[in-house]
Motif scaffolding. Structure first.
Motif, PDB file in Angstrom:
ATOM      1  N   CYS A   1      60.560  56.150  30.000  1.00 32.21           N
ATOM      2  CA  CYS A   1      61.359  56.079  28.779  1.00 32.21           C
ATOM      3  C   CYS A   1      62.752  56.577  29.142  1.00 32.21           C
ATOM      4  N   ARG A   2      63.685  55.647  29.305  1.00 27.59           N
ATOM      5  CA  ARG A   2      65.032  56.042  29.723  1.00 27.59           C
ATOM      6  C   ARG A   2      65.765  56.785  28.610  1.00 27.59           C
ATOM      7  N   ARG A   3      65.433  56.487  27.359  1.00 33.08           N
ATOM      8  CA  ARG A   3      66.108  57.162  26.250  1.00 33.08           C
ATOM      9  C   ARG A   3      65.830  58.652  26.273  1.00 33.08           C
ATOM     10  N   HIS A   4      64.570  59.027  26.526  1.00 30.62           N
ATOM     11  CA  HIS A   4      64.202  60.443  26.511  1.00 30.62           C
ATOM     12  C   HIS A   4      63.928  60.980  27.912  1.00 30.62           C
ATOM     13  N   ARG A   5      64.211  60.167  28.936  1.00 33.71           N
ATOM     14  CA  ARG A   5      64.087  60.590  30.332  1.00 33.71           C
ATOM     15  C   ARG A   5      62.710  61.175  30.621  1.00 33.71           C
ATOM     16  N   THR A   6      61.707  60.357  30.365  1.00 35.06           N
ATOM     17  CA  THR A   6      60.313  60.791  30.493  1.00 35.06           C
ATOM     18  C   THR A   6      59.524  59.746  31.269  1.00 35.06           C
ATOM     19  N   TRP A   7      58.636  60.225  32.131  1.00 32.24           N
ATOM     20  CA  TRP A   7      57.706  59.351  32.856  1.00 32.24           C
ATOM     21  C   TRP A   7      56.309  59.631  32.338  1.00 32.24           C
ATOM     22  N   MET A   8      55.595  58.576  31.915  1.00 33.11           N
ATOM     23  CA  MET A   8      54.237  58.717  31.418  1.00 33.11           C
ATOM     24  C   MET A   8      53.266  58.778  32.594  1.00 33.11           C
ATOM     25  N   LEU A   9      52.641  59.927  32.792  1.00 25.95           N
ATOM     26  CA  LEU A   9      51.775  60.147  33.945  1.00 25.95           C
ATOM     27  C   LEU A   9      50.327  59.738  33.689  1.00 25.95           C
TER      28      LEU A   9
ATOM     29  N   VAL B   1      48.975  68.162  31.266  1.00 29.45           N
ATOM     30  CA  VAL B   1      50.288  67.606  31.609  1.00 29.45           C
ATOM     31  C   VAL B   1      50.153  66.096  31.692  1.00 29.45           C
ATOM     32  N   GLU B   2      50.868  65.380  30.828  1.00 25.75           N
ATOM     33  CA  GLU B   2      50.769  63.926  30.815  1.00 25.75           C
ATOM     34  C   GLU B   2      52.126  63.247  30.916  1.00 25.75           C
ATOM     35  N   HIS B   3      53.210  64.022  31.027  1.00 28.88           N
ATOM     36  CA  HIS B   3      54.541  63.455  31.124  1.00 28.88           C
ATOM     37  C   HIS B   3      55.357  64.254  32.124  1.00 28.88           C
ATOM     38  N   ALA B   4      56.290  63.572  32.771  1.00 26.87           N
ATOM     39  CA  ALA B   4      57.201  64.217  33.709  1.00 26.87           C
ATOM     40  C   ALA B   4      58.619  64.123  33.180  1.00 26.87           C
ATOM     41  N   ASP B   5      59.380  65.188  33.356  1.00 23.58           N
ATOM     42  CA  ASP B   5      60.760  65.246  32.895  1.00 23.58           C
ATOM     43  C   ASP B   5      61.673  64.708  33.994  1.00 23.58           C
ATOM     44  N   LEU B   6      62.428  63.670  33.676  1.00 21.75           N
ATOM     45  CA  LEU B   6      63.308  63.031  34.650  1.00 21.75           C
ATOM     46  C   LEU B   6      64.775  63.398  34.439  1.00 21.75           C
ATOM     47  N   SER B   7      65.044  64.425  33.662  1.00 21.44           N
ATOM     48  CA  SER B   7      66.437  64.775  33.363  1.00 21.44           C
ATOM     49  C   SER B   7      67.184  65.250  34.601  1.00 21.44           C
ATOM     50  N   ARG B   8      66.460  65.719  35.631  1.00 20.23           N
ATOM     51  CA  ARG B   8      67.104  66.196  36.857  1.00 20.23           C
ATOM     52  C   ARG B   8      66.976  65.201  38.003  1.00 20.23           C
ATOM     53  N   THR B   9      66.495  64.011  37.723  1.00 19.57           N
ATOM     54  CA  THR B   9      66.327  62.998  38.771  1.00 19.57           C
ATOM     55  C   THR B   9      66.984  61.692  38.341  1.00 19.57           C
ATOM     56  N   PRO B  10      68.313  61.635  38.327  1.00 19.52           N
ATOM     57  CA  PRO B  10      68.987  60.398  37.910  1.00 19.52           C
ATOM     58  C   PRO B  10      68.680  59.217  38.819  1.00 19.52           C
ATOM     59  N   GLU B  11      68.294  59.471  40.072  1.00 21.98           N
ATOM     60  CA  GLU B  11      67.987  58.358  40.971  1.00 21.98           C
ATOM     61  C   GLU B  11      66.756  57.586  40.513  1.00 21.98           C
ATOM     62  N   ILE B  12      65.815  58.250  39.823  1.00 23.43           N
ATOM     63  CA  ILE B  12      64.638  57.544  39.305  1.00 23.43           C
ATOM     64  C   ILE B  12      65.041  56.652  38.133  1.00 23.43           C
ATOM     65  N   LEU B  13      65.899  57.144  37.263  1.00 20.81           N
ATOM     66  CA  LEU B  13      66.360  56.333  36.139  1.00 20.81           C
ATOM     67  C   LEU B  13      67.186  55.144  36.629  1.00 20.81           C
ATOM     68  N   ALA B  14      67.993  55.352  37.673  1.00 19.22           N
ATOM     69  CA  ALA B  14      68.761  54.245  38.241  1.00 19.22           C
ATOM     70  C   ALA B  14      67.834  53.218  38.876  1.00 19.22           C
ATOM     71  N   ALA B  15      66.774  53.677  39.543  1.00 17.93           N
ATOM     72  CA  ALA B  15      65.821  52.749  40.150  1.00 17.93           C
ATOM     73  C   ALA B  15      65.103  51.919  39.094  1.00 17.93           C
ATOM     74  N   HIS B  16      64.894  52.486  37.913  1.00 16.53           N
ATOM     75  CA  HIS B  16      64.239  51.733  36.855  1.00 16.53           C
ATOM     76  C   HIS B  16      65.110  50.569  36.377  1.00 16.53           C
ATOM     77  N   ARG B  17      66.413  50.774  36.275  1.00 11.71           N
ATOM     78  CA  ARG B  17      67.301  49.678  35.908  1.00 11.71           C
ATOM     79  C   ARG B  17      67.280  48.578  36.962  1.00 11.71           C
ATOM     80  N   ILE B  18      67.250  48.986  38.227  1.00  7.12           N
ATOM     81  CA  ILE B  18      67.161  47.995  39.311  1.00  7.12           C
ATOM     82  C   ILE B  18      65.827  47.265  39.249  1.00  7.12           C
ATOM     83  N   HIS B  19      64.771  47.975  38.915  1.00  3.94           N
ATOM     84  CA  HIS B  19      63.435  47.393  38.798  1.00  3.94           C
ATOM     85  C   HIS B  19      63.423  46.269  37.763  1.00  3.94           C
ATOM     86  N   ILE B  20      64.019  46.509  36.602  1.00  5.43           N
ATOM     87  CA  ILE B  20      64.046  45.499  35.537  1.00  5.43           C
ATOM     88  C   ILE B  20      64.797  44.256  35.997  1.00  5.43           C
ATOM     89  N   ARG B  21      65.965  44.437  36.611  1.00  8.05           N
ATOM     90  CA  ARG B  21      66.735  43.287  37.096  1.00  8.05           C
ATOM     91  C   ARG B  21      65.987  42.547  38.198  1.00  8.05           C
TER      92      ARG B  21
END
Length: 358
Positions: A149-157, A169-189
């Motif tokens: 979820c890029r809006r809330h910077r969360t990974w569903m584990l 624990v069922e979610h991971a916080d991605l607020s400190r890993t911008p490279e994962i959020l950037a990879a998700h945009r590349i993934h969609i394209r």
């Protein structure tokens, strides 16, 4: 034998819409909770014979991510009439809605509670609250492109266990890993441009990166550092196993892109024990010289890249597609190399308890 007629129940005054990709048992649970019932009471009130219930199903609240409720055609018709939503609309939103194997001309409403045939995860809590207005979790059969979820910077584990104990624990916080959020945009394209070739490349890349992660070489520093950022510098070894897909995600997407447009010039015969140009190219791409080692790749790896897959038979919007080359069930972290902390010793013990903050 004359055909039985099951009168449609009175329509509910509440039109409860399902969440996209929601599990059937979660939707019925929310429907029952809306009417101050549990799932068994709701089914009984609609004239559906309740199945043998899993002990967890007797709880009025709580997510279900490992079991699913399968309904035959008469049962689905009764529920659709009760909620006032056409059956085809429910089938579009609920992936397992019409997976019950009906006998010809079923006459009595029936339901079966079984292990889910797909792997469900608990959706983003903040998105769920905005969608349903309730804080209760909603399990969903999310495709791989919606695990973030890029809006809330969360990974569903999803659900994980450690020494037969389920972790809360069922979610991971991605607020400190911008490279994962950037990879998700590349993934969609990447998926939009490559089509079915992207699915094949992603499966190969995920297999490779997970194999390399499990090997845990001492010279690997990027993935452990990423695990520490996801866990906010707490219990890094636990997060290294818990969020394994997120840890390797940027490298997985970069590798999948490379494999999808693999140059023909690298299609030279592989010789056992010798470095292949493909291995060198991957090591350079991921900035990991150790990946030149042929032992880190499966046999005839270049031939697997050359394979052209057929188009996936179901649209992604209606049949969620997950790349999970290893175990699709809730992960037992001890099998991934993480050991639970030992019980604390007494004051007179010579051995200090191990720490998980390494």
């Amino acid at each position: 034998m004359p055909r039985r007629h099951h009168p449609a129940p009175h329509a509910s005054i509440w039109r409860l819409a399902p969440v996209q990709w929601e599990t059937t048992v979660s939707y019925l649970q929310r429907l029952a909770r809306r009417h101050h019932l549990n799932t068994a009471e709701l089914l009984h009130g609609l004239g559906i014979h309740p199945p043998l219930l899993h002990p967890e199903c007797t709880k009025p609240y709580g997510p279900y991510t490992s079991i699913e409720l399968y309904l035959n055609a008469p049962s689905r018709g009764l529920i659709a009439a009760f909620v006032g939503i056409p059956d085809q609309h429910l089938a579009h939103a609920l992936p397992e809605w019409n997976r019950y194997r009906d006998k010809p001309d079923p006459q009595s409403p029936r339901a079966r509670l079984r292990l889910a045939s797909a792997y469900a995860v608990t959706g983003c809590p903040r998105c769920t609250l905005a969608r349903t207005g309730q804080p209760h979790p909603v399990p969903q059969y999310l495709p791989d492109t919606h695990l973030i979820c890029r809006r809330h910077r969360t990974w569903m584990l999803g659900h994980h266990t450690l020494a037969d104990t389920r972790l809360p624990v069922e979610h991971a916080d991605l607020s400190r890993t911008p490279e994962i959020l950037a990879a998700h945009r590349i993934h969609i394209r990447f998926l939009r441009r490559q089509g079915p070739a992207a699915d094949h490349a992603l499966a190969l890349a995920m297999n490779l990166t997970e194999t390399w992660r499990r090997a845990g070489p001492a010279e690997e520093h990027i993935w452990p550092a990423r695990a520490r950022r996801i866990g906010n510098n707490k219990r890094a070894r636990l997060w290294y196993a818990l969020a394994r897909e997120a840890i390797t995600y940027p490298e997985t997407i970069a590798l999948a892109q490379f494999l999808a447009r693999h140059p023909r010039t690298l299609h030279v015969p592989e010789r056992p024990g010798r470095t292949h140009p493909l291995h060198t190219a991957i090591a350079t791409l991921l900035d990991r010289p150790r990946l030149e080692n042929p032992a880190l790749y499966p046999d005839q790896f270049s031939n697997r890249i050359s394979y052209t897959p057929g188009r996936h038979p179901y649209p992604r919007s209606q049949s969620p597609y997950r790349h999970n080359p290893f175990n699709p069930s809730p992960t037992e972290l001890t099998k991934l190399g993480y050991q639970p902390p030992r019980p604390r010793t007494t004051a007179g013990s010579k051995h200090a308890p191990p720490t998980n903050n390494q």
